[in-house]
Design a protein around this motif. Structure first.
Motif, mmCIF file in Angstrom:
data_model
loop_
_atom_site.group_PDB
_atom_site.id
_atom_site.type_symbol
_atom_site.label_atom_id
_atom_site.label_comp_id
_atom_site.label_asym_id
_atom_site.label_seq_id
_atom_site.Cartn_x
_atom_site.Cartn_y
_atom_site.Cartn_z
ATOM 1 N N GLN A 192 17.413 27.875 5.847
ATOM 2 C CA GLN A 192 17.354 28.304 7.247
ATOM 3 C C GLN A 192 18.710 28.827 7.720
ATOM 4 O OE1 GLN A 192 15.181 25.903 10.157
ATOM 5 N NE2 GLN A 192 14.495 24.562 8.494
ATOM 6 N N ARG A 193 19.781 28.120 7.400
ATOM 7 C CA ARG A 193 21.101 28.571 7.850
ATOM 8 C C ARG A 193 21.540 29.832 7.115
ATOM 9 N NH1 ARG A 193 21.957 22.963 7.966
ATOM 10 N NH2 ARG A 193 22.952 23.012 5.927
ATOM 11 N N LEU A 194 21.149 29.944 5.836
ATOM 12 C CA LEU A 194 21.451 31.165 5.084
ATOM 13 C C LEU A 194 20.754 32.362 5.738
ATOM 14 C CD1 LEU A 194 22.524 32.732 2.636
ATOM 15 C CD2 LEU A 194 20.492 31.977 1.380
ATOM 16 N N THR A 195 19.499 32.184 6.098
ATOM 17 C CA THR A 195 18.762 33.257 6.767
ATOM 18 C C THR A 195 19.440 33.656 8.061
ATOM 19 O OG1 THR A 195 16.659 32.549 5.800
ATOM 20 C CG2 THR A 195 16.550 33.848 7.824
ATOM 21 N N LEU A 196 19.836 32.665 8.867
ATOM 22 C CA LEU A 196 20.499 32.957 10.133
ATOM 23 C C LEU A 196 21.808 33.710 9.900
ATOM 24 C CD1 LEU A 196 20.678 32.625 13.205
ATOM 25 C CD2 LEU A 196 21.845 30.432 12.798
ATOM 26 N N ALA A 197 22.575 33.272 8.908
ATOM 27 C CA ALA A 197 23.849 33.932 8.625
ATOM 28 C C ALA A 197 23.638 35.391 8.234
ATOM 29 C CB ALA A 197 24.580 33.189 7.500
ATOM 30 N N LEU A 198 22.572 35.674 7.497
ATOM 31 C CA LEU A 198 22.322 37.044 7.051
ATOM 32 C C LEU A 198 21.815 37.922 8.189
ATOM 33 C CD1 LEU A 198 20.672 36.331 3.579
ATOM 34 C CD2 LEU A 198 22.912 37.377 3.978
ATOM 35 N N VAL A 199 20.845 37.451 8.947
ATOM 36 C CA VAL A 199 20.240 38.319 9.970
ATOM 37 C C VAL A 199 21.144 38.523 11.174
ATOM 38 C CG1 VAL A 199 17.883 37.787 9.267
ATOM 39 C CG2 VAL A 199 18.990 36.398 11.052
ATOM 40 N N ASP B 77 24.490 39.020 10.690
ATOM 41 C CA ASP B 77 25.652 39.710 10.140
ATOM 42 C C ASP B 77 25.487 41.219 10.370
ATOM 43 O OD1 ASP B 77 27.030 41.233 7.830
ATOM 44 O OD2 ASP B 77 27.959 39.258 7.732
ATOM 45 N N ASP B 78 26.459 41.836 11.015
ATOM 46 C CA ASP B 78 26.351 43.260 11.354
ATOM 47 C C ASP B 78 26.223 44.132 10.114
ATOM 48 O OD1 ASP B 78 26.502 42.659 14.028
ATOM 49 O OD2 ASP B 78 28.653 43.093 14.200
ATOM 50 N N GLU B 79 26.942 43.804 9.062
ATOM 51 C CA GLU B 79 26.876 44.610 7.843
ATOM 52 C C GLU B 79 25.504 44.483 7.177
ATOM 53 O OE1 GLU B 79 29.252 45.107 3.563
ATOM 54 O OE2 GLU B 79 30.134 43.935 5.216
ATOM 55 N N VAL B 80 24.961 43.269 7.149
ATOM 56 C CA VAL B 80 23.627 43.066 6.581
ATOM 57 C C VAL B 80 22.580 43.817 7.396
ATOM 58 C CG1 VAL B 80 21.824 41.361 6.146
ATOM 59 C CG2 VAL B 80 24.179 40.867 5.499
ATOM 60 N N ARG B 81 22.661 43.737 8.717
ATOM 61 C CA ARG B 81 21.686 44.425 9.560
ATOM 62 C C ARG B 81 21.771 45.941 9.373
ATOM 63 N NH1 ARG B 81 19.032 41.263 13.532
ATOM 64 N NH2 ARG B 81 17.998 43.212 14.068
ATOM 65 N N ALA B 82 22.988 46.445 9.187
ATOM 66 C CA ALA B 82 23.132 47.879 8.917
ATOM 67 C C ALA B 82 22.473 48.239 7.584
ATOM 68 C CB ALA B 82 24.604 48.269 8.905
ATOM 69 N N GLY B 83 22.612 47.364 6.592
ATOM 70 C CA GLY B 83 21.967 47.602 5.297
ATOM 71 C C GLY B 83 20.447 47.554 5.404
ATOM 72 N N ALA C 175 17.959 46.581 -5.167
ATOM 73 C CA ALA C 175 19.299 47.066 -4.846
ATOM 74 C C ALA C 175 19.546 47.077 -3.338
ATOM 75 C CB ALA C 175 19.509 48.464 -5.419
ATOM 76 N N ARG C 176 18.485 46.947 -2.544
ATOM 77 C CA ARG C 176 18.610 46.989 -1.094
ATOM 78 C C ARG C 176 18.367 45.624 -0.450
ATOM 79 N NH1 ARG C 176 19.175 52.248 0.415
ATOM 80 N NH2 ARG C 176 18.858 53.703 -1.319
ATOM 81 N N ILE C 177 18.344 44.586 -1.250
ATOM 82 C CA ILE C 177 18.277 43.219 -0.746
ATOM 83 C C ILE C 177 19.708 42.704 -0.575
ATOM 84 C CG2 ILE C 177 17.584 40.860 -1.290
ATOM 85 C CD1 ILE C 177 15.181 42.032 -2.759
ATOM 86 N N PRO C 178 20.086 42.168 0.566
ATOM 87 C CA PRO C 178 21.475 41.756 0.801
ATOM 88 C C PRO C 178 21.947 40.688 -0.187
ATOM 89 C CG PRO C 178 20.229 41.789 2.854
ATOM 90 C CD PRO C 178 19.237 41.967 1.757
ATOM 91 N N ASP C 179 23.209 40.771 -0.562
ATOM 92 C CA ASP C 179 23.831 39.754 -1.417
ATOM 93 C C ASP C 179 24.099 38.515 -0.559
ATOM 94 O OD1 ASP C 179 25.373 38.160 -3.031
ATOM 95 O OD2 ASP C 179 26.840 39.709 -3.549
ATOM 96 N N PRO C 180 23.514 37.359 -0.912
ATOM 97 C CA PRO C 180 23.660 36.171 -0.064
ATOM 98 C C PRO C 180 24.897 35.327 -0.375
ATOM 99 C CG PRO C 180 22.143 35.694 -1.843
ATOM 100 C CD PRO C 180 22.582 37.129 -2.032
ATOM 101 N N THR C 181 25.719 35.737 -1.343
ATOM 102 C CA THR C 181 26.783 34.874 -1.851
ATOM 103 C C THR C 181 27.718 34.389 -0.753
ATOM 104 O OG1 THR C 181 26.710 36.081 -3.951
ATOM 105 C CG2 THR C 181 28.612 34.663 -3.555
ATOM 106 N N ALA C 182 28.272 35.319 0.032
ATOM 107 C CA ALA C 182 29.245 34.926 1.057
ATOM 108 C C ALA C 182 28.584 34.071 2.135
ATOM 109 C CB ALA C 182 29.871 36.177 1.670
ATOM 110 N N ALA C 183 27.377 34.450 2.546
ATOM 111 C CA ALA C 183 26.690 33.685 3.591
ATOM 112 C C ALA C 183 26.317 32.295 3.108
ATOM 113 C CB ALA C 183 25.440 34.447 4.036
ATOM 114 N N LEU C 184 25.993 32.163 1.828
ATOM 115 C CA LEU C 184 25.607 30.865 1.288
ATOM 116 C C LEU C 184 26.751 29.864 1.383
ATOM 117 C CD1 LEU C 184 23.394 29.231 -0.116
ATOM 118 C CD2 LEU C 184 24.257 30.084 -2.302
#
Length: 449
Positions: free
Chosen positions: A321-328, A330-336, A100-109
């Motif tokens: 690789q680009r998905l990872t970059l997009a997630l790390v 992202d301010d909302e993902v980092r807050a999560g 439940a605490r793993i970020p949803d990758p849908t938008a970043a993908l």
């Protein structure tokens, strides 16, 4: 039982015994002749038999048990991380992050896909630029190279393969992360145990391993799995001082918990180290299925890794690789991720306090798990807890050495609600024989979610 072994060289003796083991003529647990006895019987040098037994041990066919002799190994599967499938028990030994605490990758993908063709750089330029700033914390070296691999275990395997030969010795923490232990054993290297205490890898243990001729050292600077220990500033400085006399030993720093860790990073990589690598995996905060890790290393080590990651063979997917970059980034993902880090630390601390209040002194440490010392054998505790509906993990599979191990459980409890956590704490205390130690109103008796 008399075993009619033949051979004049180490390879001939090893081949004869291997054939007998594979045919089932020598069952698991069979005691092989002592080295001196077999050398006398065959009329060969003692070192020839030692080399033969070592070849068999590296192939996983025999186990050296010190004074217990050398015995045919049980070919059971090596213990691995993860939940147990097909069980009706509540599994609290998984070592997993909370899904439940793993970020949803849908938008970043959706922002990460574009065609990539043969001949393009194997590392996404954006990820490399971001990782360079992230990975150089406390690194004294100026020339740092970045490599991307399919997870931390993949990085460790490739790092050892490009620097070592079969039968080379590798220093591992004892107890040890299961994946690192499995990687060393399947690679044909010799694992040399270095004890771990509350401040991480011990100085005397590292010194002894280096004296024994290890060519690589794998160290977890924080959130050591399974104990949760993190290196103190003083301990890290002492380890760097010891390693300074061995500049060409490969030092691998596995900072697996990185963004989730509540402990500061104190590195063992000093300015005089010539062969080194720091690995940070994404699996704990972006999920195990991310299968991506970033490695910072010296140029020569990076070149060795790069040979194994050329286009057309085994480079890591640029989409990933680009998905990872997009997630790390992202301010909302980092807050999560920060909220998840606080959650793991809070839940582990609460459960450690609950067990301590019930008579089992537990230090919470850092990471996803708790390392629980027991006053009675862990195997019996595990069996009794199964009767109460719990599946726990014993500590024995994490140990390398044949010395005093103690009795431990490694628990993953961060996803238990208050009622389940209280019940588990009560059950552990009861089967460990310390249930009477809990006092009404004692600190730690209540577990807050």
């Amino acid at each position: 039982m008399t075993i009619d072994i033949t051979g004049r060289s180490a390879s001939e003796i090893s081949a004869d015994l291997r054939t007998r083991i594979e045919r089932g003529e020598l069952a698991p647990g069979t005691l092989l002749p002592p080295v001196r006895t077999l050398a006398t019987d065959l009329g060969v040098n003692r070192n020839t038999v030692v080399a033969a037994y070592r070849q068999l041990a590296q192939a996983g066919l025999v186990e050296a048990r010190g004074r217990g002799g050398t015995r045919v190994a049980d070919r059971a599967a090596v213990a691995q991380e993860g939940y147990a499938p097909d069980t009706v028990l509540r599994d609290v030994g998984t070592g997993n992050p909370d899904p439940a605490r793993i970020p949803d990758p849908t938008a970043a993908l959706a922002r990460s896909a574009r065609p990539v063709l043969y001949g393009e750089p194997v590392i996404d330029p954006g990820l490399e630029a971001w990782a360079r700033g992230w990975m150089t914390e406390e690194l004294p070296q100026d020339d740092v190279r970045i490599t991307v691999t399919s997870g931390a275990s993949d990085a460790i395997e490739r790092l050892l393969a490009q620097a070592l030969q079969r039968d080379d010795a590798v220093a591992l923490e004892d107890p040890c992360f299961l994946s690192a232990l499995h990687t060393v054993r399947t690679g044909g290297y010799r694992a040399v145990p270095v004890p771990v205490d509350a401040e991480g890898m011990t100085v005397d243990g590292l010194r002894a391993a280096l004296a024994a001729g290890v060519r690589a050292v794998v160290c977890t600077p924080r959130a050591h799995n399974p104990t949760g220990a993190s290196l103190s500033a003083e301990r890290a400085a002492q380890l760097r001082a010891v390693l300074a006399a061995h500049p060409y030993v490969l030092v691998i720093e596995d900072d697996h918990f990185s963004l989730l860790s509540r402990a500061p990073l104190h590195s063992v990589i000093g300015p005089s180290q010539r062969r080194w690598a720091r690995i940070r995996s994404m699996s704990k905060f972006l999920g195990p299925d991310t299968c991506l890790a970033v490695t910072a290393s010296d140029p020569d080590t990076a070149d060795g890794l790069g040979v194994r990651l050329t286009p057309g063979t085994t480079w890591v997917s640029h989409i990933l690789q680009r998905l990872t970059l997009a997630l790390v980034t992202d301010d909302e993902v980092r807050a999560g991720i920060e909220e998840a880090a606080e959650h793991y630390a809070r839940r582990n601390a609460a459960f450690a306090e609950a067990l301590t209040a019930r008579g089992l002194a537990v230090r919470p440490g850092d990471g996803l798990n708790l390392w629980v010392p027991l006053p009675v054998p862990a195997a019996g505790v595990r069996e009794d807890l199964m009767h109460r509906g719990w599946l726990v993990r014993e500590g024995d599979p994490f140990f390398l050495g044949e010395g005093e191990r103690g009795s431990f459980l490694r628990l993953t409890v961060h996803d238990l609600d208050e009622e389940a956590a209280r019940t588990l704490a009560d059950d552990i205390a009861a089967v460990a024989g310390v249930s009477g130690a809990r006092r009404p109103g004692a600190r730690g008796g209540r577990i807050e979610v």
